[in-house]
Design a protein around this motif. Structure first.
Motif, PDB file in Angstrom:
ATOM      1  N   VAL A  33      11.807   2.315  -6.201  1.00  0.00           N
ATOM      2  CA  VAL A  33      10.635   2.645  -5.355  1.00  0.00           C
ATOM      3  C   VAL A  33       9.687   1.722  -5.903  1.00  0.00           C
ATOM      4  CG1 VAL A  33       8.969   4.435  -4.611  1.00  0.00           C
ATOM      5  CG2 VAL A  33      11.418   5.062  -5.456  1.00  0.00           C
ATOM      6  N   ASP A  34       9.393   0.896  -4.785  1.00  0.00           N
ATOM      7  CA  ASP A  34       8.245  -0.082  -5.062  1.00  0.00           C
ATOM      8  C   ASP A  34       6.856   0.586  -4.851  1.00  0.00           C
ATOM      9  OD1 ASP A  34       6.526  -2.377  -5.342  1.00  0.00           O
ATOM     10  OD2 ASP A  34       7.120  -3.217  -3.485  1.00  0.00           O
ATOM     11  N   LEU A  35       6.097   1.001  -5.829  1.00  0.00           N
ATOM     12  CA  LEU A  35       4.598   1.567  -5.826  1.00  0.00           C
ATOM     13  C   LEU A  35       3.657   0.741  -5.570  1.00  0.00           C
ATOM     14  CD1 LEU A  35       5.274   4.085  -8.319  1.00  0.00           C
ATOM     15  CD2 LEU A  35       5.490   4.537  -6.254  1.00  0.00           C
ATOM     16  N   PRO A  36       2.593   0.948  -4.952  1.00  0.00           N
ATOM     17  CA  PRO A  36       1.305   0.150  -4.931  1.00  0.00           C
ATOM     18  C   PRO A  36       0.885  -0.120  -6.376  1.00  0.00           C
ATOM     19  CG  PRO A  36       0.895   2.212  -3.560  1.00  0.00           C
ATOM     20  CD  PRO A  36       2.094   2.421  -4.537  1.00  0.00           C
ATOM     21  N   GLY A  37       0.063  -1.475  -6.320  1.00  0.00           N
ATOM     22  CA  GLY A  37      -0.166  -1.759  -7.602  1.00  0.00           C
ATOM     23  C   GLY A  37      -1.310  -0.965  -8.184  1.00  0.00           C
ATOM     24  N   ILE A  38      -1.483  -0.680  -9.267  1.00  0.00           N
ATOM     25  CA  ILE A  38      -2.460   0.261  -9.696  1.00  0.00           C
ATOM     26  C   ILE A  38      -2.959  -0.299 -11.131  1.00  0.00           C
ATOM     27  CG2 ILE A  38      -2.127   2.387  -8.571  1.00  0.00           C
ATOM     28  CD1 ILE A  38      -0.596   3.368 -11.011  1.00  0.00           C
ATOM     29  N   TYR A  39      -4.251  -0.193 -11.459  1.00  0.00           N
ATOM     30  CA  TYR A  39      -4.728  -0.613 -12.941  1.00  0.00           C
ATOM     31  C   TYR A  39      -4.698   0.513 -13.832  1.00  0.00           C
ATOM     32  CZ  TYR A  39      -6.346  -4.762 -10.307  1.00  0.00           C
ATOM     33  OH  TYR A  39      -6.621  -5.994  -9.832  1.00  0.00           O
ATOM     34  N   SER A  40      -4.787   1.862 -13.228  1.00  0.00           N
ATOM     35  CA  SER A  40      -4.667   2.778 -14.217  1.00  0.00           C
ATOM     36  C   SER A  40      -4.110   4.074 -13.695  1.00  0.00           C
ATOM     37  CB  SER A  40      -6.076   3.105 -14.680  1.00  0.00           C
ATOM     38  OG  SER A  40      -6.882   4.008 -13.920  1.00  0.00           O
ATOM     39  N   MET A  41      -3.966   5.028 -14.326  1.00  0.00           N
ATOM     40  CA  MET A  41      -3.572   6.156 -13.691  1.00  0.00           C
ATOM     41  C   MET A  41      -4.476   7.340 -13.351  1.00  0.00           C
ATOM     42  SD  MET A  41      -0.172   6.525 -13.421  1.00  0.00           S
ATOM     43  CE  MET A  41       0.380   8.142 -13.493  1.00  0.00           C
ATOM     44  N   SER A  42      -5.864   6.803 -13.244  1.00  0.00           N
ATOM     45  CA  SER A  42      -7.003   7.745 -12.775  1.00  0.00           C
ATOM     46  C   SER A  42      -6.925   7.605 -11.327  1.00  0.00           C
ATOM     47  CB  SER A  42      -8.267   7.236 -13.320  1.00  0.00           C
ATOM     48  OG  SER A  42      -8.255   6.906 -14.498  1.00  0.00           O
ATOM     49  N   VAL A  43      -7.435   8.371 -10.696  1.00  0.00           N
ATOM     50  CA  VAL A  43      -7.222   8.226  -9.040  1.00  0.00           C
ATOM     51  C   VAL A  43      -8.699   7.713  -8.408  1.00  0.00           C
ATOM     52  CG1 VAL A  43      -5.027   9.246  -8.635  1.00  0.00           C
ATOM     53  CG2 VAL A  43      -7.385  10.809  -8.960  1.00  0.00           C
ATOM     54  N   TYR A  44      -9.007   6.550  -8.171  1.00  0.00           N
ATOM     55  CA  TYR A  44     -10.321   6.177  -7.830  1.00  0.00           C
ATOM     56  C   TYR A  44     -10.204   5.735  -6.201  1.00  0.00           C
ATOM     57  CZ  TYR A  44     -12.103   6.195 -12.301  1.00  0.00           C
ATOM     58  OH  TYR A  44     -12.482   6.709 -13.611  1.00  0.00           O
ATOM     59  N   SER A  45      -8.428   5.215  -5.896  1.00  0.00           N
ATOM     60  CA  SER A  45      -8.495   4.964  -4.726  1.00  0.00           C
ATOM     61  C   SER A  45      -7.036   5.305  -4.060  1.00  0.00           C
ATOM     62  CB  SER A  45      -8.378   3.351  -4.664  1.00  0.00           C
ATOM     63  OG  SER A  45      -7.167   2.862  -5.324  1.00  0.00           O
TER      64      SER A  45
ATOM     65  N   ILE B 260       0.908  -1.123   0.041  1.00  0.00           N
ATOM     66  CA  ILE B 260      -0.009   0.068  -0.032  1.00  0.00           C
ATOM     67  C   ILE B 260       0.932   1.247   0.041  1.00  0.00           C
ATOM     68  CG2 ILE B 260      -1.581   1.292   1.330  1.00  0.00           C
ATOM     69  CD1 ILE B 260      -2.012  -2.069   1.804  1.00  0.00           C
ATOM     70  N   GLU B 261       2.051   1.022   0.657  1.00  0.00           N
ATOM     71  CA  GLU B 261       2.828   2.565   0.670  1.00  0.00           C
ATOM     72  C   GLU B 261       3.968   2.218  -0.215  1.00  0.00           C
ATOM     73  OE1 GLU B 261       2.980   4.609   4.853  1.00  0.00           O
ATOM     74  OE2 GLU B 261       2.912   2.533   5.004  1.00  0.00           O
ATOM     75  N   LYS B 262       4.572   3.391  -0.607  1.00  0.00           N
ATOM     76  CA  LYS B 262       5.733   3.106  -1.509  1.00  0.00           C
ATOM     77  C   LYS B 262       6.985   2.561  -0.649  1.00  0.00           C
ATOM     78  CE  LYS B 262       7.070   7.785  -1.848  1.00  0.00           C
ATOM     79  NZ  LYS B 262       6.062   8.717  -1.345  1.00  0.00           N
ATOM     80  N   LYS B 263       7.649   1.678  -1.040  1.00  0.00           N
ATOM     81  CA  LYS B 263       9.098   1.303  -0.422  1.00  0.00           C
ATOM     82  C   LYS B 263      10.372   1.821  -1.325  1.00  0.00           C
ATOM     83  CE  LYS B 263       6.608  -1.703   2.607  1.00  0.00           C
ATOM     84  NZ  LYS B 263       5.345  -2.293   1.761  1.00  0.00           N
ATOM     85  N   GLU B 264      11.406   1.979  -0.796  1.00  0.00           N
ATOM     86  CA  GLU B 264      12.395   2.404  -1.227  1.00  0.00           C
ATOM     87  C   GLU B 264      13.414   1.579  -1.104  1.00  0.00           C
ATOM     88  OE1 GLU B 264      12.211   7.270  -2.025  1.00  0.00           O
ATOM     89  OE2 GLU B 264      13.988   6.190  -1.314  1.00  0.00           O
ATOM     90  N   GLY B 265      14.469   1.319  -1.898  1.00  0.00           N
ATOM     91  CA  GLY B 265      15.477   0.208  -1.764  1.00  0.00           C
ATOM     92  C   GLY B 265      16.741   0.600  -2.905  1.00  0.00           C
TER      93      GLY B 265
END
Ligand code: GDP
Ligand code: MG
Length: 664
Positions: free
Chosen positions: A54-66, A37-42
């Motif tokens: 940077v490990d970002l949360p998984g998303i299906y699109s670049m619209s913001v619904y969640s 859920i949160e981004k993590k850096e390594g």
């Protein structure tokens, strides 16, 4: 040179697995959407480059619904990564490329890693990589994040690709995009990610259009262009029209680059026919849980626990005591050391069972079964008006309330989220286990596994019941659709499972060595001294004994109106395991056997069941309360939820006690 790479992709595409492999860290990997859920850096170093991934949360699109989409999109748009590493689940390429196309619009250098190479091979799917790379104007590498194949090539591309490009869509679309771009140029707005912004304006993305503060005239022009685009695509809604356009591009790309053998019914499908069956599904789910508890708390778990107990009581405790006697230290110190070993030891002895339980959970999760369970429950939850998506955070609640509350961000509506946060603590977290195991072992020795199973089921039932109640009172009319894709079954990876267990064991040991240890010392002090700082002859006269006696009458209707229970429950707020160690300290038991003996004089089976119920349902520990506060941003909500949980626990324990009096 140092550069920043954003790892973006759909949920469950293997981002975290790849992240862990590249950076050598051990983030949680799970075979279901919504784990990160949160981004993590390594960071890792290749040649002379230091790469921050940077490990970002998984998303299906670049619209913001969640919330996840907001986290991911904000990062990509505002933190200016030097490169986007877009990981694509090769077995679901159409859906995954939908995100890739949008990322491409940003004009940031990009590398696409097609993951799950191993599964592609198994399924006989062939992807023409050079063709795909050409079509998307982006380097494409096939990898398996799990086995590590394709890594050198991927790293090579990461370091050497600095070319940025955007894709051209069909002429009609490009024409409209250009005109929208013109509108934006008139606004006072910086011009990076030109195409991305234009596409978002076309899609009528709320946040982005709002930021531009368009004049009335510009708004009308934008609307006209949107309408024209809809007409071209033969759609009525603008977002549908844009999606339609993107999918037609993807369809063509896939047709050119991907060839699959005719698909047979896979093993995965055949398993699913049973476990997600309309009638068998839920019984199979409970059967699996049941087996899990029998193994964990039956002869195997108990046997392992016995070994640890012997080590602590007969080897460690006896050894230390002999040593202290030889050193001729004073009696109170010996008493303190005994107490600490007894208290901390009583918690530690549950380690094997906790590990066994987490072994099961981890295998169920990693194999993909948990997603099915969520899917099954969705159907059930929906019938009573709950959001099925809430089931994932609730399932995570079986591990620990803290990440589970964070995972509630997968819910789009604030009402749904708050309701889920309110219900998560009813799931039995790992820390409550030692408490159940202790009481079940003492009072229901023949049926300990069943007793534990009942506690877990009771938690689920109470959560569903309360959810139903809340939905029809406080949290009316929220609700959104639940899209959960079922990942294919996978053989759980040995490494992932071991990693889960190791993390659990480490966390448990650290907790025992810090919080539980200090609580035991503190409790020893407060049960040894009286209010006048004299040594108490009888623990009941001690500071805690006195305080406990004021509270105890409140608990009498629940069957455990003794001061020790009152204090143990309060200490459980710091960490649930310490209910066990505090009991051990307060009844001056220096071994688990001694503790069991004393408990038998203090509780009856009915009051023990009520006590377990109270522990199951009452307020979660302080760590959980503090994330509830930070996730909801509201003290008022946090306090109200505490009141709610205490009330539910009180009523639940009362009912269980009286039912128990009838039954046992
Ligand atoms: P994320 O949600 O994108 O972070 O995905 P995870 O890294 O948590 O992985 C999701 C699931 O896919 C886990 O069960 C992984 O073990 C599995 N997985 C990841 N990479 C591969 C791969 O290359 N091959 C196979 N077969 N499974 C993989
Ligand atoms: Mg992840």
């Amino acid at each position: 040179m140092n550069f920043k790479v954003a790892l973006a992709g759909n949920p469950n595409s293997g981002k975290t697995t790849l992240f862990n492999r590249l950076t050598g860290s051990r983030q949680h990997v799970g075979n279901w959407p919504g784990v990160t859920i949160e981004k993590k850096e390594g960071t890792f170093v290749v040649e002379e480059h230091e790469i921050t991934l940077v490990d970002l949360p998984g998303i299906y699109s670049m619209s913001v619904y969640s919330m996840e989409e907001i986290v991911a999109r904000d990062f990509i748009m505002n933190d200016h990564p030097d490169l986007i590493l877009n990981i694509v689940d090769g077995t679901n390429i159409e859906r995954n490329l939908y995100l890739s196309l949008q990322l491409k619009e940003l004009g940031i250098p990009m590398v696409i890693a097609v993951n799950m190479l191993d599964e592609l091979k198994l399924k006989g799917i062939a992807i023409d990589l050079s063709r795909l790379s050409q079509r998307l104007d982006t380097p494409v590498v096939a990898i398996s994040a799990k086995s590590g194949s394709g890594m050198e090539e991927l790293i090579h591309q990461l370091v050497h690709n600095t070319k940025s490009s955007v894709l051209c869509y069909d002429d009609q679309t490009e024409d409209i995009v250009r005109q929208i771009s013109d509108i934006r140029e008139e606004c006072d707005h910086d011009h990076v990610h030109d195409k991305f912004y234009a596409m978002k304006m076309l899609e009528d993305d709320e946040a982005i259009v709002r930021d531009l503060k368009l004049s009335a005239n510009q708004q009308t022009r934008l609307q006209q262009l949107q309408q024209e685009f809809c007409r071209q695509r033969g759609q009525t809604e603008i977002d549908m029209a844009v999606a339609d356009m993107r999918y037609s591009v993807i369809e063509q790309v896939v047709r050119e680059c991907v060839s699959a053998k005719t698909t047979l019914t896979t093993l995965s499908d055949r398993i699913d026919a049973v476990v997600t069956h309309r009638f068998f599904g839920i019984p199979v789910f409970f059967l699996i849980l049941f087996v899990m508890f029998i193994v964990t708390f039956g002869p195997l778990g108990e046997g392992l626990k016995g070994i640890v107990e012997t080590l602590i009581n007969d080897v460690l405790a006896v050894g230390v005591e002999n040593l202290l006697h030889q050193m001729q230290v004073s009696a109170w110190l010996i008493d303190l050391v005994d107490t600490v070993i007894g208290g901390v030891g009583s918690v530690l002895s549950f380690m094997p069972q906790i590990l066994l339980l987490f072994l099961f959970l981890s295998v169920l999760e990693d194999s993909g079964y948990m997603s099915r369970a969520a899917f099954l429950m969705d159907g059930m939850l929906r019938k009573i008006g709950l959001n099925g998506k809430a089931f994932i955070p609730m399932l995570m609640g079986f591990g620990c309330t803290v990440p589970a509350v964070m995972a509630s961000r997968v819910l789009e509506h604030e009402k749904d989220r708050r309701m889920t946060i309110l219900l998560i603590p009813f799931m039995s977290c790992g820390a409550k286990l030692p408490v159940y195991a202790l009481f079940a072992g003492v009072f229901f020795p023949e049926h300990a596994g069943i007793a534990l199973f009942c506690m877990y089921v009771l938690g689920i039932v109470v959560a569903i019941g309360c959810g139903f109640l809340l939905r029809h009172t406080v949290f009316k009319d929220a609700g959104s659709t639940f899209i959960l894709e079922l990942p294919p079954y996978r053989i759980p990876s040995f490494q992932v499972t071991m990693n889960h267990m190791w993390q659990k064991a480490k966390g448990f040991l650290i907790k025992a060595g810090t919080i539980i240890f200090s609580m035991t010392v503190l409790l020893w002090l407060l049960t040894t001294l009286t209010f006048t700082l004299q040594r108490a002859l009888d623990p009941a006269q001690s500071i805690l004994g006195q305080i406990g006696q004021w509270i105890a009458p409140l608990l009498t209707p629940l069957g455990f109106g003794n001061w020790q229970s009152a204090i143990a429950l309060i200490s459980g707020l710091i960490a649930k395991e310490s209910v066990v160690s505090s009991m051990a300290v307060m009844v001056s038991a220096d071994s688990t056997e001694a503790l069991a003996g004393v408990l038998q004089t203090m509780f009856t089976p009915a009051s023990a069941a009520a006590f377990m119920t109270f522990v199951l349902l009452y307020v979660p520990c302080v760590a959980a309360l503090s994330v509830i506060r930070s996730e909801t941003g509201s003290w008022k909500f946090t306090l109200k939820s505490m009141g709610f949980q205490i009330a539910v626990a009180y009523i639940g324990a009362f009912l269980v006690y009286h039912l128990g009096l009838l039954l046992f």
